[in-house]
Design a protein around this motif. Sequence first.
Motif, PDB file in Angstrom:
ATOM      1  N   GLN A   5       0.833  -1.203   0.000  1.00 15.00           N
ATOM      2  CA  GLN A   5       0.000   0.000   0.000  1.00 15.00           C
ATOM      3  C   GLN A   5       0.874   1.263   0.000  1.00 15.00           C
ATOM      4  N   THR A   6       1.934   1.240   0.802  1.00 13.70           N
ATOM      5  CA  THR A   6       2.853   2.370   0.836  1.00 13.70           C
ATOM      6  C   THR A   6       3.450   2.615  -0.544  1.00 13.70           C
ATOM      7  N   TYR A   7       3.882   1.547  -1.195  1.00 14.88           N
ATOM      8  CA  TYR A   7       4.470   1.650  -2.531  1.00 14.88           C
ATOM      9  C   TYR A   7       3.466   2.249  -3.523  1.00 14.88           C
ATOM     10  N   THR A   8       2.243   1.730  -3.496  1.00 16.04           N
ATOM     11  CA  THR A   8       1.230   2.183  -4.451  1.00 16.04           C
ATOM     12  C   THR A   8       0.845   3.636  -4.227  1.00 16.04           C
ATOM     13  N   GLU A   9       0.590   4.006  -2.969  1.00 19.18           N
ATOM     14  CA  GLU A   9       0.148   5.368  -2.672  1.00 19.18           C
ATOM     15  C   GLU A   9       1.253   6.394  -2.924  1.00 19.18           C
ATOM     16  N   LEU A  10       2.495   6.033  -2.630  1.00 22.34           N
ATOM     17  CA  LEU A  10       3.589   6.969  -2.875  1.00 22.34           C
ATOM     18  C   LEU A  10       3.862   7.124  -4.367  1.00 22.34           C
ATOM     19  N   THR A  11       3.577   6.096  -5.139  1.00 25.12           N
ATOM     20  CA  THR A  11       3.697   6.213  -6.597  1.00 25.12           C
ATOM     21  C   THR A  11       2.677   7.209  -7.129  1.00 25.12           C
ATOM     22  N   LYS A  12       1.441   7.112  -6.656  1.00 22.64           N
ATOM     23  CA  LYS A  12       0.402   8.070  -7.053  1.00 22.64           C
ATOM     24  C   LYS A  12       0.766   9.483  -6.584  1.00 22.64           C
ATOM     25  N   PHE A  13       1.253   9.576  -5.364  1.00 23.37           N
ATOM     26  CA  PHE A  13       1.635  10.871  -4.797  1.00 23.37           C
ATOM     27  C   PHE A  13       2.745  11.507  -5.615  1.00 23.37           C
ATOM     28  N   ARG A  14       3.730  10.706  -5.986  1.00 23.33           N
ATOM     29  CA  ARG A  14       4.844  11.196  -6.816  1.00 23.33           C
ATOM     30  C   ARG A  14       4.339  11.758  -8.146  1.00 23.33           C
ATOM     31  N   ASP A  15       3.522  10.987  -8.848  1.00 22.92           N
ATOM     32  CA  ASP A  15       3.037  11.414 -10.161  1.00 22.92           C
ATOM     33  C   ASP A  15       2.184  12.673 -10.059  1.00 22.92           C
ATOM     34  N   LYS A  16       1.336  12.735  -9.036  1.00 25.22           N
ATOM     35  CA  LYS A  16       0.455  13.892  -8.871  1.00 25.22           C
ATOM     36  C   LYS A  16       1.255  15.171  -8.654  1.00 25.22           C
ATOM     37  N   TRP A  17       2.253  15.113  -7.768  1.00 26.51           N
ATOM     38  CA  TRP A  17       2.984  16.331  -7.437  1.00 26.51           C
ATOM     39  C   TRP A  17       3.932  16.756  -8.540  1.00 26.51           C
ATOM     40  N   ILE A  18       4.481  15.820  -9.282  1.00 28.90           N
ATOM     41  CA  ILE A  18       5.319  16.200 -10.425  1.00 28.90           C
ATOM     42  C   ILE A  18       4.476  16.914 -11.468  1.00 28.90           C
ATOM     43  N   GLU A  19       3.285  16.374 -11.732  1.00 28.59           N
ATOM     44  CA  GLU A  19       2.385  16.994 -12.708  1.00 28.59           C
ATOM     45  C   GLU A  19       1.932  18.374 -12.242  1.00 28.59           C
ATOM     46  N   ASP A  20       1.519  18.480 -10.968  1.00 28.11           N
ATOM     47  CA  ASP A  20       1.056  19.774 -10.450  1.00 28.11           C
ATOM     48  C   ASP A  20       2.180  20.801 -10.427  1.00 28.11           C
ATOM     49  N   SER A  21       3.387  20.364 -10.115  1.00 32.42           N
ATOM     50  CA  SER A  21       4.522  21.282 -10.064  1.00 32.42           C
ATOM     51  C   SER A  21       4.807  21.889 -11.431  1.00 32.42           C
ATOM     52  N   GLU A  22       4.762  21.050 -12.462  1.00 27.79           N
ATOM     53  CA  GLU A  22       5.008  21.551 -13.806  1.00 27.79           C
ATOM     54  C   GLU A  22       3.885  22.474 -14.267  1.00 27.79           C
ATOM     55  N   LYS A  23       2.666  22.118 -13.903  1.00 25.23           N
ATOM     56  CA  LYS A  23       1.514  22.911 -14.324  1.00 25.23           C
ATOM     57  C   LYS A  23       1.491  24.282 -13.650  1.00 25.23           C
ATOM     58  N   GLU A  24       1.809  24.328 -12.352  1.00 27.66           N
ATOM     59  CA  GLU A  24       1.756  25.558 -11.578  1.00 27.66           C
ATOM     60  C   GLU A  24       3.084  26.311 -11.555  1.00 27.66           C
ATOM     61  N   ARG A  25       4.114  25.783 -12.219  1.00 26.99           N
ATOM     62  CA  ARG A  25       5.455  26.390 -12.230  1.00 26.99           C
ATOM     63  C   ARG A  25       5.944  26.646 -10.809  1.00 26.99           C
ATOM     64  N   TYR A  26       5.943  25.581 -10.031  1.00 25.99           N
ATOM     65  CA  TYR A  26       6.316  25.721  -8.619  1.00 25.99           C
ATOM     66  C   TYR A  26       7.761  26.159  -8.444  1.00 25.99           C
ATOM     67  N   ASP A  27       8.622  25.870  -9.416  1.00 29.99           N
ATOM     68  CA  ASP A  27      10.026  26.249  -9.289  1.00 29.99           C
ATOM     69  C   ASP A  27      10.191  27.758  -9.132  1.00 29.99           C
ATOM     70  N   ARG A  28       9.238  28.538  -9.641  1.00 31.77           N
ATOM     71  CA  ARG A  28       9.301  29.993  -9.523  1.00 31.77           C
ATOM     72  C   ARG A  28       8.748  30.498  -8.193  1.00 31.77           C
ATOM     73  N   GLN A  29       8.072  29.629  -7.459  1.00 35.68           N
ATOM     74  CA  GLN A  29       7.409  30.055  -6.225  1.00 35.68           C
ATOM     75  C   GLN A  29       8.102  29.579  -4.955  1.00 35.68           C
ATOM     76  N   HIS A  30       8.899  28.534  -5.057  1.00 33.54           N
ATOM     77  CA  HIS A  30       9.424  27.886  -3.855  1.00 33.54           C
ATOM     78  C   HIS A  30      10.193  28.844  -2.944  1.00 33.54           C
ATOM     79  N   SER A  31      11.127  29.595  -3.487  1.00 36.46           N
ATOM     80  CA  SER A  31      11.969  30.461  -2.655  1.00 36.46           C
ATOM     81  C   SER A  31      11.145  31.515  -1.932  1.00 36.46           C
ATOM     82  N   PHE A  32      10.202  32.114  -2.640  1.00 34.74           N
ATOM     83  CA  PHE A  32       9.371  33.146  -2.005  1.00 34.74           C
ATOM     84  C   PHE A  32       8.440  32.540  -0.957  1.00 34.74           C
ATOM     85  N   LEU A  33       7.928  31.336  -1.221  1.00 32.72           N
ATOM     86  CA  LEU A  33       7.108  30.666  -0.219  1.00 32.72           C
ATOM     87  C   LEU A  33       7.930  30.348   1.031  1.00 32.72           C
TER      88      LEU A  33
END
Length: 318
Positions: A205-233
């Motif tokens: 279960q840990t393996y499966t859920e972390l795989t989903k978590f990984r894919d979701k956050w990579i996709e959201d990061s690219e979509k929201e351009r998180y690299d431009r926000q991290h330092s200011f956050l």
Amino acid sequence: MAFYQQFAQILNRHPKTKLALQLSASGFIPAIPIFYWKQNAVAEREERRHEVATKLRIPNVQTIDDLLVEKCQPGDVILFDRRCECCASGAVAAFGCLLGKTFLCDEDDGTRSVERGSYEHCGIVVPGLSNAPGAQYDPSNLCLLEATPGFGVACRPLLTRLEMSRSRSVILLPLSCPGEKRFAVDQDDDSNNNLSEKTRFLKDQTYTELTKFRDKWIEDSEKERYDRQHSFLSIMGVLMYITNLYPTFPIPISPSAWLVLQGLQECGAAMKLNEKQAQETRVEDFTRDGRFFEKDTVRLRPGWKFLSPVVMRETSTS
């Protein structure tokens, strides 16, 4: 000489122009050492990347880093005592790192599981991108998911991330699920086949859920351009923390700690918290055992626990 005298006379007749030039000079002069520092930091990172990429690897001969990576499993947390001066993502990222070390890291008061270090950055070990047979239990397929200023929410091979790190200290917090006996003296090498049915279910279960978590956050990061926000956050989170205003603002105190806690909650290891409680998590909180401390700690669900820290990298504190 006559040219400079004429130029000075022109500036005296135009005070606004003179003021604008003075302000420009006052900003340009301190920018010179900052520019030089960034160029040097980028060059050092590229040199390290080239060194890792061209490293001679002898077949069937394991390095210390290889052995350390073999100890890791999905769900483990890795803490970094970073060198802010080595931050190649820019002055804003380095400033955020320095603020985090100054205000979010506590002196050791006997409650931490690690003796030394100012840990203001962390990541969570997640399954890698390979779907080959047997990859689920292959340490070489593990990655580290972390919130970074240069790459957004990045997922990089764990071994490469460890070899690339220039942190003062890197600490592994092994996550143990109910019924699991990691690092036991009498544990067989083929330990994955000796787990109980319930424990194996939790590991899968840990393996499966972390795989989903990984894919979701990579996709959201690219979509929201998180690299431009991290330092200011990161900077805003520290400022909210030291002014005690963070309960009224919907931003995490430490973006990297918040991301790791989200991953632990998704895989069922950490207690479910409301959004504001989760955003108040600091990296330091992972160094305290939630079974014995109620404040400034990450509380895991019954049966789950972090084992004794494993030093993955430790260099001079100077």
